[in-house]
Design a protein around this motif. Structure first.
Motif, PDB file in Angstrom:
ATOM      1  N   ARG A 161      30.255  40.962  48.788  1.00 10.66           N
ATOM      2  CA  ARG A 161      30.651  39.978  49.781  1.00 10.66           C
ATOM      3  C   ARG A 161      30.653  38.587  49.154  1.00 10.66           C
ATOM      4  O   ARG A 161      29.733  38.233  48.410  1.00 10.66           O
ATOM      5  CB  ARG A 161      29.687  40.029  50.971  1.00 10.66           C
ATOM      6  N   GLU A 162      31.705  37.812  49.437  1.00  6.96           N
ATOM      7  CA  GLU A 162      31.796  36.486  48.843  1.00  6.96           C
ATOM      8  C   GLU A 162      32.027  35.420  49.903  1.00  6.96           C
ATOM      9  O   GLU A 162      32.613  35.680  50.957  1.00  6.96           O
ATOM     10  CB  GLU A 162      32.925  36.429  47.800  1.00  6.96           C
ATOM     11  N   PHE A 163      31.578  34.235  49.587  1.00  2.90           N
ATOM     12  CA  PHE A 163      31.720  33.082  50.468  1.00  2.90           C
ATOM     13  C   PHE A 163      33.168  32.632  50.516  1.00  2.90           C
ATOM     14  O   PHE A 163      33.860  32.621  49.496  1.00  2.90           O
ATOM     15  CB  PHE A 163      30.828  31.958  49.952  1.00  2.90           C
ATOM     16  N   VAL A 164      33.599  32.224  51.726  1.00  2.00           N
ATOM     17  CA  VAL A 164      34.954  31.692  51.895  1.00  2.00           C
ATOM     18  C   VAL A 164      34.906  30.229  52.323  1.00  2.00           C
ATOM     19  O   VAL A 164      35.503  29.366  51.677  1.00  2.00           O
ATOM     20  CB  VAL A 164      35.738  32.514  52.937  1.00  2.00           C
ATOM     21  N   ALA A 165      34.202  29.942  53.410  1.00  2.00           N
ATOM     22  CA  ALA A 165      34.180  28.571  53.936  1.00  2.00           C
ATOM     23  C   ALA A 165      32.990  28.408  54.863  1.00  2.00           C
ATOM     24  O   ALA A 165      32.488  29.383  55.426  1.00  2.00           O
ATOM     25  CB  ALA A 165      35.472  28.255  54.680  1.00  2.00           C
ATOM     26  N   ALA A 166      32.553  27.157  55.031  1.00  2.00           N
ATOM     27  CA  ALA A 166      31.463  26.837  55.949  1.00  2.00           C
ATOM     28  C   ALA A 166      31.770  25.527  56.654  1.00  2.00           C
ATOM     29  O   ALA A 166      32.520  24.693  56.132  1.00  2.00           O
ATOM     30  CB  ALA A 166      30.135  26.739  55.211  1.00  2.00           C
ATOM     31  N   ILE A 167      31.164  25.358  57.826  1.00  2.00           N
ATOM     32  CA  ILE A 167      31.386  24.145  58.610  1.00  2.00           C
ATOM     33  C   ILE A 167      30.064  23.732  59.251  1.00  2.00           C
ATOM     34  O   ILE A 167      29.273  24.572  59.679  1.00  2.00           O
ATOM     35  CB  ILE A 167      32.485  24.376  59.663  1.00  2.00           C
ATOM     36  N   SER A 168      29.839  22.424  59.302  1.00  2.00           N
ATOM     37  CA  SER A 168      28.621  21.901  59.900  1.00  2.00           C
ATOM     38  C   SER A 168      28.658  22.036  61.428  1.00  2.00           C
ATOM     39  O   SER A 168      29.703  22.325  62.016  1.00  2.00           O
ATOM     40  CB  SER A 168      28.447  20.433  59.526  1.00  2.00           C
ATOM     41  N   GLY A 169      27.536  21.788  62.053  1.00  2.00           N
ATOM     42  CA  GLY A 169      27.451  21.925  63.491  1.00  2.00           C
ATOM     43  C   GLY A 169      28.409  21.025  64.255  1.00  2.00           C
ATOM     44  O   GLY A 169      29.027  21.420  65.240  1.00  2.00           O
ATOM     45  N   SER A 170      28.552  19.814  63.764  1.00  2.00           N
ATOM     46  CA  SER A 170      29.456  18.864  64.418  1.00  2.00           C
ATOM     47  C   SER A 170      30.910  19.098  64.055  1.00  2.00           C
ATOM     48  O   SER A 170      31.815  18.579  64.715  1.00  2.00           O
ATOM     49  CB  SER A 170      29.081  17.441  64.008  1.00  2.00           C
ATOM     50  N   GLY A 171      31.138  19.863  63.000  1.00  2.00           N
ATOM     51  CA  GLY A 171      32.491  20.072  62.497  1.00  2.00           C
ATOM     52  C   GLY A 171      32.951  18.987  61.554  1.00  2.00           C
ATOM     53  O   GLY A 171      34.067  19.043  61.037  1.00  2.00           O
ATOM     54  N   GLU A 188      22.914  22.405  57.396  1.00  2.00           N
ATOM     55  CA  GLU A 188      23.428  22.211  56.043  1.00  2.00           C
ATOM     56  C   GLU A 188      24.409  23.333  55.681  1.00  2.00           C
ATOM     57  O   GLU A 188      24.208  24.480  56.050  1.00  2.00           O
ATOM     58  CB  GLU A 188      22.292  22.207  55.013  1.00  2.00           C
ATOM     59  N   LEU A 189      25.426  22.970  54.932  1.00  2.00           N
ATOM     60  CA  LEU A 189      26.424  23.943  54.505  1.00  2.00           C
ATOM     61  C   LEU A 189      25.878  24.740  53.324  1.00  2.00           C
ATOM     62  O   LEU A 189      25.378  24.161  52.368  1.00  2.00           O
ATOM     63  CB  LEU A 189      27.716  23.229  54.100  1.00  2.00           C
ATOM     64  N   ARG A 190      25.998  26.049  53.382  1.00  2.00           N
ATOM     65  CA  ARG A 190      25.515  26.910  52.333  1.00  2.00           C
ATOM     66  C   ARG A 190      26.550  27.989  52.024  1.00  2.00           C
ATOM     67  O   ARG A 190      27.277  28.447  52.898  1.00  2.00           O
ATOM     68  CB  ARG A 190      24.200  27.571  52.746  1.00  2.00           C
ATOM     69  N   SER A 191      26.592  28.419  50.763  1.00  2.00           N
ATOM     70  CA  SER A 191      27.538  29.459  50.356  1.00  2.00           C
ATOM     71  C   SER A 191      26.863  30.797  50.119  1.00  2.00           C
ATOM     72  O   SER A 191      27.548  31.793  49.870  1.00  2.00           O
ATOM     73  CB  SER A 191      28.281  29.027  49.092  1.00  2.00           C
ATOM     74  N   SER A 192      25.562  30.835  50.205  1.00  2.00           N
ATOM     75  CA  SER A 192      24.846  32.103  49.990  1.00  2.00           C
ATOM     76  C   SER A 192      24.697  32.835  51.313  1.00  2.00           C
ATOM     77  O   SER A 192      24.260  32.270  52.313  1.00  2.00           O
ATOM     78  CB  SER A 192      23.467  31.832  49.394  1.00  2.00           C
ATOM     79  N   SER A 193      25.019  34.114  51.295  1.00  2.00           N
ATOM     80  CA  SER A 193      24.907  34.908  52.517  1.00  2.00           C
ATOM     81  C   SER A 193      23.460  34.993  52.996  1.00  2.00           C
ATOM     82  O   SER A 193      23.214  35.185  54.194  1.00  2.00           O
ATOM     83  CB  SER A 193      25.479  36.307  52.292  1.00  2.00           C
ATOM     84  N   ASN A 194      22.517  34.828  52.095  1.00  2.00           N
ATOM     85  CA  ASN A 194      21.103  34.898  52.469  1.00  2.00           C
ATOM     86  C   ASN A 194      20.691  33.760  53.399  1.00  2.00           C
ATOM     87  O   ASN A 194      19.652  33.838  54.059  1.00  2.00           O
ATOM     88  CB  ASN A 194      20.233  34.874  51.225  1.00  2.00           C
ATOM     89  N   GLU A 195      21.482  32.700  53.452  1.00  2.00           N
ATOM     90  CA  GLU A 195      21.153  31.539  54.273  1.00  2.00           C
ATOM     91  C   GLU A 195      21.607  31.697  55.717  1.00  2.00           C
ATOM     92  O   GLU A 195      21.329  30.821  56.539  1.00  2.00           O
ATOM     93  CB  GLU A 195      21.816  30.287  53.677  1.00  2.00           C
ATOM     94  N   TYR A 196      22.304  32.777  56.026  1.00  2.00           N
ATOM     95  CA  TYR A 196      22.845  32.983  57.359  1.00  2.00           C
ATOM     96  C   TYR A 196      22.063  34.068  58.095  1.00  2.00           C
ATOM     97  O   TYR A 196      21.681  35.080  57.513  1.00  2.00           O
ATOM     98  CB  TYR A 196      24.331  33.346  57.276  1.00  2.00           C
ATOM     99  N   ASP A 197      21.837  33.816  59.381  1.00  2.00           N
ATOM    100  CA  ASP A 197      20.962  34.677  60.167  1.00  2.00           C
ATOM    101  C   ASP A 197      21.701  35.668  61.054  1.00  2.00           C
ATOM    102  O   ASP A 197      21.149  36.715  61.397  1.00  2.00           O
ATOM    103  CB  ASP A 197      20.069  33.799  61.045  1.00  2.00           C
TER     104      ASP A 197
END
Length: 124
Positions: free
Chosen positions: A44-54, A103-112
């Motif tokens: 699995r690879e990172f594609v994109a991330a967005i902050s809470g406010s956008g 905070e924006l992160r590209s590691s899947s481990n950072e997502y819940d």
């Protein structure tokens, strides 16, 4: 929190698709969200991330300039607009959310939280 991804499909190279990810449950609009993808036989690879406010976004080099991530907090939905699609973009796309952090992160481990995935197939 439950995430429901949709919008995948079959498209020719050069075409476009828009993925959606609807969040439900005890959502936190201030938390960062992201998209990942996994092609057959690959990690699995990172594609994109967005902050809470956008207001802040982050992209993998492979999609920069072609994909755009956005969010509508009133609808608890994150989008991934994919243009100029290539056969190498073929994968199952997953949306993900962090529980509290913005905070924006590209590691899947950072997502819940993770959605179930939606298949994107780009034909040559």
């Amino acid at each position: 929190v439950q995430l429901q991804a949709s919008g995948g499909g079959l498209v020719q190279a050069g075409g476009s698709l828009r993925l959606s990810c609807a969040a439900s449950g005890r959502t936190n609009s201030g938390a960062a969200m992201g998209w990942f993808r996994q092609a057959p036989g690959k990690e699995r690879e990172f594609v994109a991330a967005i902050s809470g406010s956008g207001g802040a976004t982050y992209y993998a080099d492979s999609v920069k300039g072609r994909f755009t991530i956005s969010r509508d907090n009133a609808k608890n939905t994150v989008y991934l607009q994919m243009n100029s699609l290539k056969p190498e973009d073929t994968a199952v796309y997953y949306c993900a959310a962090r529980k509290l952090r913005s905070e924006l992160r590209s590691s899947s481990n950072e997502y819940d939280y993770w959605g179930q995935g939606t298949q994107v197939t780009v034909s040559s």
